[in-house]
Design an enzyme around this catalytic site. Sequence first.
Site, PDB file in Angstrom:
ATOM      1  N   ALA A  14       4.295  78.361  12.665  1.00 41.35           N
ATOM      2  CA  ALA A  14       3.451  78.824  13.771  1.00 41.35           C
ATOM      3  C   ALA A  14       3.699  78.088  15.079  1.00 41.35           C
ATOM      4  CB  ALA A  14       1.976  78.689  13.390  1.00 41.35           C
ATOM      5  N   GLY A  17       8.254  80.628  18.473  1.00 39.32           N
ATOM      6  CA  GLY A  17       8.599  82.033  18.298  1.00 39.32           C
ATOM      7  C   GLY A  17       7.419  82.942  18.029  1.00 39.32           C
ATOM      8  N   GLY A  19       5.614  83.336  15.380  1.00 43.24           N
ATOM      9  CA  GLY A  19       4.488  82.706  14.689  1.00 43.24           C
ATOM     10  C   GLY A  19       3.484  82.112  15.655  1.00 43.24           C
ATOM     11  N   TYR A 165      20.861  84.522   4.163  1.00 44.15           N
ATOM     12  CA  TYR A 165      19.658  84.962   4.874  1.00 44.15           C
ATOM     13  C   TYR A 165      19.192  86.327   4.355  1.00 44.15           C
ATOM     14  CZ  TYR A 165      16.725  86.644   8.736  1.00 44.15           C
ATOM     15  OH  TYR A 165      15.688  87.158   9.477  1.00 44.15           O
TER      16      TYR A 165
END
Length: 272
Positions: A14, A17, A19, A165
């Site tokens: 958080a 970005g 978040g 990923y």
Amino acid sequence: MTNGKGRTALVTGATDGVGRVVAAALGKDGWRVLVHGRDKARGESLVKAIEHAGGKATFLPADLASLAEVRRLAGEVRKATDRLELLINNAGIGTAGAERQTSAEGHELRFAVNYLAGFLLTYELLPLIKASAPARIVNVSSAGQQAIEFSDVMLTRQYSGIAAYCQSKLAQILFTVDLAHELKGSGVIVNALHPSTYMNTTMVRRAGVSPMSKVETGAEAILQLAVSPKIEGKSGLYFNVMNEARANPQAYDAEARRKLRALSLELTGVKA
């Protein structure tokens, strides 16, 4: 669930970005926000910003590249609150880096941080979430998905940051579908999403990619699954930004989900 007054949310990843935007929005809507991140300065600055806007927030640091740290984070959450109506598994590592890296336990790093950490954290907090029903779990995945190669999940034979990923992000969706079945009738719903393509985030810039969308767009998509009345009763779904979509076919393969669950239980020590 739009008005968060009296409700508590945990947002992982958080402090930066998308978040950060999501956590700030929840705080503004009255939620008490448990802010997770690794950077103390960024975490504390977000807490101050939420409090300055009239909200409540607490910073809980942890490095999700360690399962022991994930367990410690869960313990801190339980100490901080006796209710948890919303868990957003947002923390993650992008595709950047040609070298294979490993977590504290020796697992491939993207699989460990993007998937295993959320798997373990969710199960550690599930009793609290179920006791707080109606409640929601949101797994922030990606449209970048690749079928899991069960003979070499940790990509020891042929490594690629992109493959690692994409495999870890699909694992989140398999987990979402499975968990929805497990939670049926509990009052807890769980969904996954691709928030937006190449948002203007640190993760995207590190991958050497030019941003194509804004974090605000991704935050809106995450918040829809987190709080919108339109999602009531919907669980085990994958969304592409704001719309329900189909994930990689492996997400709907019961045998693949069984294999992933068995591996995940073994690697995390979860008794589920």
